[in-house]
Design an enzyme around this catalytic site. Structure first.
Site, PDB file in Angstrom:
ATOM      1  N   THR A  43       0.822  -1.208   0.000  1.00 42.75           N
ATOM      2  CA  THR A  43       0.000   0.000   0.000  1.00 42.75           C
ATOM      3  C   THR A  43       0.854   1.255   0.000  1.00 42.75           C
ATOM      4  O   THR A  43       0.618   2.187  -0.777  1.00 42.75           O
ATOM      5  CB  THR A  43      -0.944   0.001   1.217  1.00 42.75           C
ATOM      6  OG1 THR A  43      -1.880  -1.070   1.077  1.00 42.75           O
ATOM      7  CG2 THR A  43      -1.700   1.307   1.311  1.00 42.75           C
ATOM      8  N   CYS A  49       1.284   6.012   0.711  1.00 41.15           N
ATOM      9  CA  CYS A  49       2.148   7.114   1.150  1.00 41.15           C
ATOM     10  C   CYS A  49       2.931   7.768   0.025  1.00 41.15           C
ATOM     11  O   CYS A  49       2.939   8.994  -0.098  1.00 41.15           O
ATOM     12  CB  CYS A  49       3.154   6.625   2.198  1.00 41.15           C
ATOM     13  SG  CYS A  49       2.544   5.392   3.345  1.00 41.15           S
ATOM     14  N   LYS A  52       0.782   9.371  -2.873  1.00 39.37           N
ATOM     15  CA  LYS A  52       0.026  10.451  -2.251  1.00 39.37           C
ATOM     16  C   LYS A  52       0.927  11.647  -1.971  1.00 39.37           C
ATOM     17  O   LYS A  52       0.558  12.799  -2.240  1.00 39.37           O
ATOM     18  CB  LYS A  52      -0.607   9.966  -0.952  1.00 39.37           C
ATOM     19  CG  LYS A  52      -1.332  11.050  -0.173  1.00 39.37           C
ATOM     20  CD  LYS A  52      -1.672  10.566   1.222  1.00 39.37           C
ATOM     21  CE  LYS A  52      -0.430  10.453   2.099  1.00 39.37           C
ATOM     22  NZ  LYS A  52      -0.736   9.973   3.456  1.00 39.37           N
ATOM     23  N   TYR A 179      -7.873  11.237   8.064  1.00 38.34           N
ATOM     24  CA  TYR A 179      -6.709  11.868   7.434  1.00 38.34           C
ATOM     25  C   TYR A 179      -6.663  11.630   5.929  1.00 38.34           C
ATOM     26  O   TYR A 179      -6.243  12.511   5.171  1.00 38.34           O
ATOM     27  CB  TYR A 179      -5.416  11.429   8.124  1.00 38.34           C
ATOM     28  CG  TYR A 179      -4.954  10.029   7.824  1.00 38.34           C
ATOM     29  CD1 TYR A 179      -4.054   9.783   6.797  1.00 38.34           C
ATOM     30  CD2 TYR A 179      -5.392   8.945   8.575  1.00 38.34           C
ATOM     31  CE1 TYR A 179      -3.619   8.497   6.513  1.00 38.34           C
ATOM     32  CE2 TYR A 179      -4.967   7.668   8.317  1.00 38.34           C
ATOM     33  CZ  TYR A 179      -4.078   7.436   7.282  1.00 38.34           C
ATOM     34  OH  TYR A 179      -3.662   6.157   7.007  1.00 38.34           O
ATOM     35  N   GLU A 183      -6.590  14.754   3.435  1.00 39.92           N
ATOM     36  CA  GLU A 183      -5.405  14.904   2.587  1.00 39.92           C
ATOM     37  C   GLU A 183      -5.805  15.023   1.116  1.00 39.92           C
ATOM     38  O   GLU A 183      -5.329  15.911   0.397  1.00 39.92           O
ATOM     39  CB  GLU A 183      -4.457  13.722   2.789  1.00 39.92           C
ATOM     40  CG  GLU A 183      -3.720  13.761   4.113  1.00 39.92           C
ATOM     41  CD  GLU A 183      -2.881  12.529   4.367  1.00 39.92           C
ATOM     42  OE1 GLU A 183      -1.937  12.614   5.173  1.00 39.92           O
ATOM     43  OE2 GLU A 183      -3.163  11.468   3.773  1.00 39.92           O
ATOM     44  N   ARG A 200     -19.849  12.923   8.539  1.00 37.34           N
ATOM     45  CA  ARG A 200     -21.014  12.776   9.412  1.00 37.34           C
ATOM     46  C   ARG A 200     -20.760  13.253  10.831  1.00 37.34           C
ATOM     47  O   ARG A 200     -21.693  13.525  11.576  1.00 37.34           O
ATOM     48  CB  ARG A 200     -21.463  11.315   9.428  1.00 37.34           C
ATOM     49  CG  ARG A 200     -20.450  10.354  10.026  1.00 37.34           C
ATOM     50  CD  ARG A 200     -20.908   8.923   9.896  1.00 37.34           C
ATOM     51  NE  ARG A 200     -19.950   7.987  10.468  1.00 37.34           N
ATOM     52  CZ  ARG A 200     -20.077   6.671  10.426  1.00 37.34           C
ATOM     53  NH1 ARG A 200     -21.142   6.137   9.827  1.00 37.34           N
ATOM     54  NH2 ARG A 200     -19.167   5.883  10.959  1.00 37.34           N
ATOM     55  N   HIS A 462      16.237  31.596  15.158  1.00 39.02           N
ATOM     56  CA  HIS A 462      15.470  32.769  14.745  1.00 39.02           C
ATOM     57  C   HIS A 462      15.946  33.275  13.385  1.00 39.02           C
ATOM     58  O   HIS A 462      17.142  33.245  13.116  1.00 39.02           O
ATOM     59  CB  HIS A 462      15.635  33.875  15.792  1.00 39.02           C
ATOM     60  CG  HIS A 462      14.879  35.119  15.475  1.00 39.02           C
ATOM     61  ND1 HIS A 462      13.518  35.229  15.648  1.00 39.02           N
ATOM     62  CD2 HIS A 462      15.308  36.310  14.964  1.00 39.02           C
ATOM     63  CE1 HIS A 462      13.136  36.432  15.283  1.00 39.02           C
ATOM     64  NE2 HIS A 462      14.183  37.108  14.858  1.00 39.02           N
ATOM     65  N   GLU A 467      10.572  28.273  16.449  1.00 44.88           N
ATOM     66  CA  GLU A 467      11.175  28.836  17.656  1.00 44.88           C
ATOM     67  C   GLU A 467      10.127  29.027  18.750  1.00 44.88           C
ATOM     68  O   GLU A 467      10.459  29.075  19.936  1.00 44.88           O
ATOM     69  CB  GLU A 467      11.876  30.156  17.356  1.00 44.88           C
ATOM     70  CG  GLU A 467      10.979  31.302  16.945  1.00 44.88           C
ATOM     71  CD  GLU A 467      11.774  32.567  16.632  1.00 44.88           C
ATOM     72  OE1 GLU A 467      12.354  33.142  17.567  1.00 44.88           O
ATOM     73  OE2 GLU A 467      11.828  32.948  15.446  1.00 44.88           O
TER      74      GLU A 467
END
Length: 479
Positions: A43, A49, A52, A179, A183, A200, A462, A467
């Site tokens: 799969t 994965c 996709k 998900y 996605e 639903r 930064h 951060e």
């Protein structure tokens, strides 16, 4: 001479089964065979994965030109061509399947392109008519998407089908709120498809942190996904011609520039929803759940226990009620993630072939949902944590620098769930571009038992979005 043909016979050529077979043969010196009835890679590599995520990448370019112009680039919007992408995608998946086959061969694993079923605790029957014996049998057959129990559900597609479309539909209805549904709603929306989503439940992404899922729902709506919660399908049908076939009709598809592309598709599917409205779509995509591939393997006749969803029941070492038979991955329906299946395969080899009994660790597994923006998560949600003990919640949501400069609307979320008693970070939830990359690093700290003070002692990088994870000093609430 051994009384068996092999030390190990693996049923299933997905990520978990292939890793177990390779390691058992290559590192433990076992004589190993593997049978796969479809394509090697399973799969994740073939219909999950990998393709996709490549579609995610493709869909994210839709807004690139607009943002670039805000940064001073003279960049025009472009059109997405599904046929070009699909051709390259198929080439890449063929390459990856070849890699899996090569790895197995290089490790000395004998492979059979056939369906395998169990005749007894040590015997496997192949669809080629061959019968093989093994001291140990490992079932790694994964799972599959299922359609709901609904009249005419055959008119809709599932996730396995979406990579094989000849052309993208102009209007698609996605049914589901997990998900996978979210996605693909973001992917197809990014590729220029008019996306409507019915779920639903009261909010999408059930089981994830409430604040995070709320922000993702808001972001999806801002990007153009027509999301309807508390809504399901009552009826769906498609007018048929005299032969019972859906006759092709011409529909217009629009590229990113609004350029019309006329093509032929099947007649629109008429869908009636629980909200009383009836609408037409060119395609309906069911993302309403998956089921373990345990059917007709001969398991129950051997005394192997099967759960109500079809999952194979195993102990902490992935062993079934029949001592010589083990099972890993989605067919056990424990934690249905590719890296978990691989870990389970490795633990199986440690236990059975290396003399090192190893239970699978399913605790504090980081994961990502590749919506736009992404969700990265590890540990407990705020809701689960507060049911367990007293907590502090550190959370901030803001427009990141890159988005704010381009006058975009998208917001991000950085959130830590902290135990009042131990000060340990119980959970971290990130909603942002690249959240999947960020949560991998945070997952290490959370797995090690880092406290809020450990985060505080870490100097910020930064200027970055992340951060904020080490600069939030005061909790926004306690529970």
């Amino acid at each position: 001479m051994s009384e068996f043909d092999y030390d190990l016979f693996v049923i299933g050529g997905g990520s978990g089964g292939v890793r177990a077979a390779r390691v058992a043969a290559g590192e433990a010196g076992a004589k190993v065979a593997l049978a796969e009835e479809d394509r090697y890679g399973g799969t994740c590599v073939i219909r999950g994965c990998v393709p996709k995520k490549l579609m995610v990448f493709a869909s994210e370019y839709a807004s690139a030109a607009k943002e670039a112009r805000a940064y001073g680039w003279d960049m025009a919007d472009g059109d997405f061509h599904w046929d070009r992408f699909k051709e390259k995608l198929e080439t890449e998946l063929d390459r990856l399947e070849g890699v899996y086959r090569k790895l197995l061969k290089g490790s000395g694993v004998e492979t059979f392109d056939a369906r395998a079923t169990l005749k007894d605790a040590h015997t496997v029957a192949l669809s080629t008519g061959e019968v093989k014996t093994a001291k140990h049998i490992l079932i790694a057959t994964g799972g599959r998407p299922v359609r709901p129990d609904l009249p005419n559900a055959h008119l809709g597609m599932v996730s396995d089908d979406i990579f094989h479309l000849d052309a993208l539909p102009k209007r698609v209805l996605i049914v589901g709120g997990g998900y996978i549904a979210c996605e693909f709603a973001c992917i197809l929306n990014g590729l220029g498809v008019e996306v409507t989503q019915y779920y639903r439940g009261a909010q999408i992404l059930r089981g994830f942190d409430e604040e995070a899922r709320g922000l993702i729902a808001e972001s999806m709506a801002q990007r153009g996904v027509d999301l309807h919660v508390g809504t399901d399908i009552v009826d769906m049908h498609c007018e048929e011609d005299e032969d019972g076939l859906t006759a092709p009709v011409e529909v217009t598809q629009y590229g990113a520039k609004g350029v019309e592309e006329v093509r032929e598709v099947g007649k629109p599917i008429r869908v009636k929803a629980t909200n009383g409205k009836t609408r037409e779509f060119d395609a309906v995509f069911f993302a309403t759940g998956r089921r373990p591939n345990s059917d007709e393997l001969g398991l129950e006749a051997l005394g192997i226990e099967i759960g109500r969803k079809g999952e194979i029941k195993v102990d902490g070492y992935s062993q079934t009620a029949v001592p010589s038979v083990y099972a890993i991955g989605d067919v056990t329906d424990r934690v249905n993630l590719t890296p978990v299946a691989i870990r389970e395969g490795m633990a199986f080899v440690e236990t059975v072939f290396k003399g090192n009994p190893t239970e699978v660790d399913h605790d504090l597994i980081p994961s990502a949902v590749f919506t736009q923006p992404e969700l990265g998560t590890v540990g407990l949600s705020e809701e689960a944590a507060r049911d367990q003990e007293e907590i502090e919640v550190y959370s901030t949501s803001f427009r990141p620098m890159q988005t704010a400069f381009a006058e975009g609307e998208g917001r991000v979320l950085m959130k830590l769930i902290v135990s009042k008693a131990t000060r340990k970070v119980l959970g971290c939830h990130i909603v942002s571009p690249g959240a999947g990359e960020l949560i991998q690093m945070v997952g290490i700290a959370v797995k090690m038992g880092a406290t809020k003070e450990d985060f505080d002692r870490t100097v910020a990088v930064h200027p970055t979005m992340s951060e904020e994870l080490v600069t939030m000093r005061n909790p926004v609430r306690t529970a």
